[in-house]
Motif scaffolding. Structure first.
Motif, PDB file in Angstrom:
ATOM      1  N   LEU B  22       0.840  -1.198   0.000  1.00  0.00           N
ATOM      2  CA  LEU B  22       0.000   0.000   0.000  1.00  0.00           C
ATOM      3  C   LEU B  22       0.873   1.245   0.000  1.00  0.00           C
ATOM      4  O   LEU B  22       0.641   2.196  -0.760  1.00  0.00           O
ATOM      5  N   VAL B  25       2.204   1.765  -3.397  1.00  0.00           N
ATOM      6  CA  VAL B  25       1.204   2.288  -4.320  1.00  0.00           C
ATOM      7  C   VAL B  25       1.035   3.787  -4.099  1.00  0.00           C
ATOM      8  O   VAL B  25       0.911   4.558  -5.040  1.00  0.00           O
ATOM      9  N   LEU B  26       1.074   4.187  -2.833  1.00  0.00           N
ATOM     10  CA  LEU B  26       0.815   5.599  -2.555  1.00  0.00           C
ATOM     11  C   LEU B  26       1.993   6.492  -2.896  1.00  0.00           C
ATOM     12  O   LEU B  26       1.792   7.627  -3.319  1.00  0.00           O
ATOM     13  N   VAL B  27       3.227   6.017  -2.696  1.00  0.00           N
ATOM     14  CA  VAL B  27       4.341   6.948  -2.868  1.00  0.00           C
ATOM     15  C   VAL B  27       5.141   6.738  -4.142  1.00  0.00           C
ATOM     16  O   VAL B  27       5.864   7.634  -4.544  1.00  0.00           O
ATOM     17  N   ARG B  28       5.010   5.588  -4.776  1.00  0.00           N
ATOM     18  CA  ARG B  28       5.819   5.349  -5.978  1.00  0.00           C
ATOM     19  C   ARG B  28       5.425   6.323  -7.082  1.00  0.00           C
ATOM     20  O   ARG B  28       4.243   6.606  -7.280  1.00  0.00           O
ATOM     21  N   LYS B  29       6.437   6.814  -7.794  1.00  0.00           N
ATOM     22  CA  LYS B  29       6.139   7.730  -8.889  1.00  0.00           C
ATOM     23  C   LYS B  29       6.029   6.974 -10.210  1.00  0.00           C
ATOM     24  O   LYS B  29       5.322   7.401 -11.109  1.00  0.00           O
ATOM     25  N   ILE B  34       4.361   1.077  -9.056  1.00  0.00           N
ATOM     26  CA  ILE B  34       3.004   0.913  -8.532  1.00  0.00           C
ATOM     27  C   ILE B  34       2.489  -0.495  -8.829  1.00  0.00           C
ATOM     28  O   ILE B  34       1.907  -1.160  -7.970  1.00  0.00           O
ATOM     29  N   VAL B  97       3.664   8.527 -13.126  1.00  0.00           N
ATOM     30  CA  VAL B  97       2.216   8.769 -13.104  1.00  0.00           C
ATOM     31  C   VAL B  97       1.881  10.230 -12.863  1.00  0.00           C
ATOM     32  O   VAL B  97       0.819  10.692 -13.255  1.00  0.00           O
ATOM     33  N   ASP B  98       2.797  10.986 -12.268  1.00  0.00           N
ATOM     34  CA  ASP B  98       2.479  12.389 -12.025  1.00  0.00           C
ATOM     35  C   ASP B  98       2.422  13.205 -13.314  1.00  0.00           C
ATOM     36  O   ASP B  98       1.821  14.261 -13.358  1.00  0.00           O
ATOM     37  N   LEU B 100       1.114  12.065 -16.020  1.00  0.00           N
ATOM     38  CA  LEU B 100      -0.032  11.616 -16.816  1.00  0.00           C
ATOM     39  C   LEU B 100      -1.300  12.201 -16.209  1.00  0.00           C
ATOM     40  O   LEU B 100      -1.948  11.577 -15.401  1.00  0.00           O
ATOM     41  N   ASP B 101      -1.616  13.457 -16.592  1.00  0.00           N
ATOM     42  CA  ASP B 101      -2.821  14.042 -15.986  1.00  0.00           C
ATOM     43  C   ASP B 101      -3.770  14.517 -17.059  1.00  0.00           C
ATOM     44  O   ASP B 101      -4.392  15.559 -16.934  1.00  0.00           O
ATOM     45  N   ARG B 102      -3.885  13.727 -18.128  1.00  0.00           N
ATOM     46  CA  ARG B 102      -4.773  14.165 -19.204  1.00  0.00           C
ATOM     47  C   ARG B 102      -6.246  14.029 -18.816  1.00  0.00           C
ATOM     48  O   ARG B 102      -7.113  14.571 -19.473  1.00  0.00           O
ATOM     49  N   LEU B 103      -6.524  13.285 -17.754  1.00  0.00           N
ATOM     50  CA  LEU B 103      -7.912  13.154 -17.302  1.00  0.00           C
ATOM     51  C   LEU B 103      -8.331  14.348 -16.460  1.00  0.00           C
ATOM     52  O   LEU B 103      -9.435  14.385 -15.944  1.00  0.00           O
ATOM     53  N   LYS B 104      -7.416  15.314 -16.338  1.00  0.00           N
ATOM     54  CA  LYS B 104      -7.709  16.475 -15.492  1.00  0.00           C
ATOM     55  C   LYS B 104      -8.959  17.171 -16.003  1.00  0.00           C
ATOM     56  O   LYS B 104      -9.094  17.455 -17.188  1.00  0.00           O
ATOM     57  N   GLY B 105      -9.898  17.432 -15.111  1.00  0.00           N
ATOM     58  CA  GLY B 105     -11.168  18.021 -15.503  1.00  0.00           C
ATOM     59  C   GLY B 105     -11.100  19.522 -15.620  1.00  0.00           C
ATOM     60  O   GLY B 105     -10.185  20.135 -15.107  1.00  0.00           O
TER      61      GLY B 105
END
Lengths: 663, 105
Positions: B22, B25-29, B34, B97-98, B100-105
């Protein structure tokens, strides 16, 4: 429980402490490495003196064990035992480890990941110390694997360059191939006697069937060949020199590669029951010894030369084990560990000062760095086997064992190897230290942090041989001083080799000369007698071939089928499309036209009354969504944390309800 | 064959694995990190399944059965996950993952 079982614990604690620190703080705490290994070294020396003179190998002074689990009727235990062999090894590993740690303080001082380096080095030292004290084969295997990982991490320490990365993967894969043998041997042992305890195995060994003994013997030899870089698994060691030099000194020269020899020596009561296994060890070892020494003669890179020399010396130990006696091999293991780590550390200083690993670019260093020259020479001459340095005594013991156990061919080949060893040592010595410096720039003496550890190792190299009866007696060996005949034979071949080496230096018979007169020969030595090519063509190429074949099946057969379906589907839809355009669209258009007329009237009412209301709602929604939008960060971590938070809240609620229900 | 390892020890092992996973999952970049952490978490689940199967029910066979299924499913899941990471990497030249924010609303 004896206090000496704490020897492996100190480095292990240091590893744990450094592991969990952030990089900056780890880098500031590197002094922890030498301090903790120093404590272990002091304890080991105290233990050695306390139990001196020891008992025969295998009779332990103290034992400690924990039962991990019970499988059926058998116990699964972790156990450590302290016998004289363990004590000697503990002393050697911790003293060499301490010297390397001190030296590393200098060598790695400017590296940005030095904290991590010390962390891995501590783990390695702890694992090696635990391996030699372990009284359980399963525990030995676990430590063996930890050392494999440390070796991988340290070879690839400078992972930003291509060569260390490749070398680390190669070393890991090749030694892993060897570990398979260990695993098979473990399975055979468990099947034969249902225990991994060393004393149980050794006691039960005479009742093993011949086939079992053979499987165990060959499995362990295969594993040791991987760890100790014997043919055909020797290919990884020369490349392993891509790591930091002090790490090469302790791992790839002095201790880890000796683990293979150590395990064979420990299991000798079992292995020696099989003549086939013994002769395999003898011939593989002697072949490796000659192979390594031969190739070392043609290296221009100082670390590579030392690496091939390590392969050849380990081969000699392996062959000595093949006679069924372990004293020569263990004696040589200890002396070799000291003088080879000394050579590596001194070579590290030379490389640091001259900025190159190419011996042809050095020269005349004796004038500029007399102390380091003396220290390096002690190591080099011990390697060549010059009286009265330690290497001379241990090599002579092995030579004698070949004769007394009736292996004259092995004896002759060992003499060839000794000649070649003297040749490359003398040639390299003249190239590095005599003549004129062949580069621009100033050369200076090493610092105190380099001289002290190497000087300690040099003292051991000077004294271990002369006082061998004292400390080897601790192992229960009766070691005689070399007989006059043996000493004169070995000194004779050494002198022949040394003369040849000097002549090669004097008349410039080097690789350039070879390139002119025997290019095919030079190519063969550069390809390491095609050992790498063997793997290239037997394993790597076929593997890629199969992969390519599967890829072709994938692209042509499976993709073809998929494409066919798609094409068919395309045809069908085209037909459907034209039907759609003409028949259905016509009908729809008709309906639409009628509808259009109707809506024109409704439009007027709509625009006035309903739009107003709708726009109002729309604006409201927009403002709400602006707020909601912030939660949609598009970042996985935000979502993950929300999920985890929600789960925790749910858990609390559930627990609360459940606990209340219970109450 | 009777395995007399204490019940709590195994549960603690599983809990430790789960929490390590866990944390990862939370801290891995990196997406691969992850995925690896997720793998750890599912290992913990499998260990739990086997333990409870052994200690709660007298016949452990059911839990073994399910665990083998779980293993296959997890392996398949990792296969898909890695394929996704590769696809993402080919598109965006990154697997952090940081970024990858194309889902940003």
């Amino acid at each position: 429980m004896s206090v000496f079982f704490l020897i492996p614990v100190f480095p292990a604690l240091g590893f744990l402490a450094l592991l969990f620190l952030p990089r900056a703080r780890r880098n500031r705490l590197i002094a922890l490495g030498p301090i903790l290994v120093g404590i272990s070294a002091v304890l080991a020396v105290v233990g050695f003196i306390r139990y001196f003179p020891g008992r025969a190998i295998g009779q332990s002074f103290a034992n400690v064990s924990w039962t991990l689990a019970r499988l059926g009727g058998t116990k699964l235990t972790l156990s450590f035992g302290l016998d004289s062999l363990a004590l000697v090894m503990l002393t050697m590993v911790s003293v060499v480890g301490l010297c390397v740690q001190i030296y590393s303080l200098f060598y790695m001082k400017d590296d940005e990941r030095r904290g991590w380096y010390f962390c891995v080095l501590l783990l390695f030292t702890a694992a090696m110390l635990a391996l030699v004290t372990s009284g359980n084969l399963l525990l030995i295997f676990a430590m063996w694997e930890i050392m494999g990982v440390c070796s991988y991490l340290l070879i690839g320490f400078w992972y930003k360059d291509e060569a260390p990365r490749r070398a680390s993967v190669k070393a890991f894969l090749v030694t892993r191939a060897g570990d398979l043998g260990f695993f098979i041997a473990l399975a055979a042992i468990w099947q034969a006697c249902g225990s991994f305890q060393l004393e149980t195995i050794i006691k039960a060994a005479p009742q093993f069937s011949a086939a079992t003994v053979l499987v165990i013997g060959i499995g362990l030899l295969w594993a040791a060949a991987g760890k100790s870089a014997q043919l055909p698994l020797s290919v990884w060691l020369p490349d392993a020199m891509a790591g930091p030099t002090p790490a090469s000194a302790i791992i790839h020269a002095a201790t880890m590669v000796a683990a293979g020899i150590f395990v064979i020596a420990r299991m000798m009561p079992v292995i020696s029951l099989s003549h086939v296994a013994l002769s395999i060890a003898l011939w593989v070892g002697i072949a490796t010894a000659v192979f390594g020494a031969f190739l070392a003669c043609f290296q221009t890179d100082i670390k590579r030369m030392l690496a091939f020399s390590t392969i050849s010396q380990l081969g000699l130990m392996f062959a000595a084990l093949g006679t069924g006696a372990i004293d020569g091999a263990l004696f040589h293991l200890i002396t070799h560990a000291f003088f080879k780590s000394l050579l590596f550390l001194a070579a590290g200083t030379i490389i640091h000062v001259t900025g190159t690993q190419d011996m042809r670019k050095m020269g005349g260093l004796a004038k500029h760095m007399p102390i380091m020259t003396t220290i390096f020479s002690i190591g080099a001459f011990a390697l060549a086997g010059i009286v009265p340095l330690s290497g001379f005594f241990s090599k002579d013991l092995i030579l004698e064992e070949f004769l007394t156990h009736g292996h004259p061919v092995a004896f002759a080949l060992a003499l060839v190897m000794a000649t070649l060893t003297a040749l490359y040592v003398v040639k390299a010595w003249f190239t590095i230290f005599v003549g004129k410096y062949r580069q621009e720039g100033h050369v200076h003496e090493g610092t105190l942090l380099e001289i002290i550890p190497t000087a300690i190792l040099a003292c051991f190299t000077l004294l271990l041989g002369i006082f061998n009866q004292g400390w080897l007696g601790c192992l229960g060996f009766k070691v005689e001083m070399p007989t006059m005949e043996m000493a004169s034979i070995s000194t004779g071949v050494m002198l022949v080799g040394a003369t040849l080496g000097y002549l090669m230096y004097r008349f410039h018979i080097d690789n350039d000369w070879l390139a002119e007169h025997a290019p095919g020969f030079l190519r063969a030595t550069e390809a390491r007698l095609y050992t790498d090519a063997f793997y290239e063509y037997v394993i790597i190429k076929p593997y890629f071939g199969i992969s390519k074949l599967l890829w072709n099946i994938d692209t042509h057969v499976i993709d073809g089928a998929v494409n066919g379906v798609v094409a068919l589907y395309g045809r069908v839809t085209k037909v459907a499309d034209s039907a759609d355009a003409h028949v259905i669209d016509g009908a729809v258009n008709g309906v639409a036209a009628g509808y259009k007329h109707l809506t024109a009237a409704a439009w007027v009412a709509d625009a006035k009354g309903i739009d107003g209301a709708v726009n109002g709602i729309g604006t409201g929604l927009k403002q709400t969504s602006q707020i909601a939008r912030k939660a949609q960060a598009g970042r996985i971590h935000v979502y993950q944390r929300a999920i985890v938070g929600a789960v925790i809240v749910l858990l609390i609620i559930v627990l609360f309800v459940v606990l209340k229900g219970v109450a | 064959m009777h395995l007399t390892v204490s019940y709590t020890a195994v549960i603690l092992l599983a809990a430790a694995l789960f929490v390590i996973g866990l944390y990862g999952v939370l801290v891995r970049k990196s997406a691969i990190g992850i995925l690896m952490s997720l793998e750890l978490m599912s290992m913990a689940v499998m260990i739990n399944l086997i333990t409870f199967g052994r200690f709660v029910h007298q016949s452990p066979l059911n839990s073994w059965f399910f665990t083998v299924f779980l293993m296959v499913i997890v392996a398949a899941e990792v296969g898909i996950g890695l394929a996704l990471v590769i696809a993402i990497y080919r598109n965006d030249r990154t697997s952090e993952v940081d970024d990858l924010d194309r889902l940003k609303g």
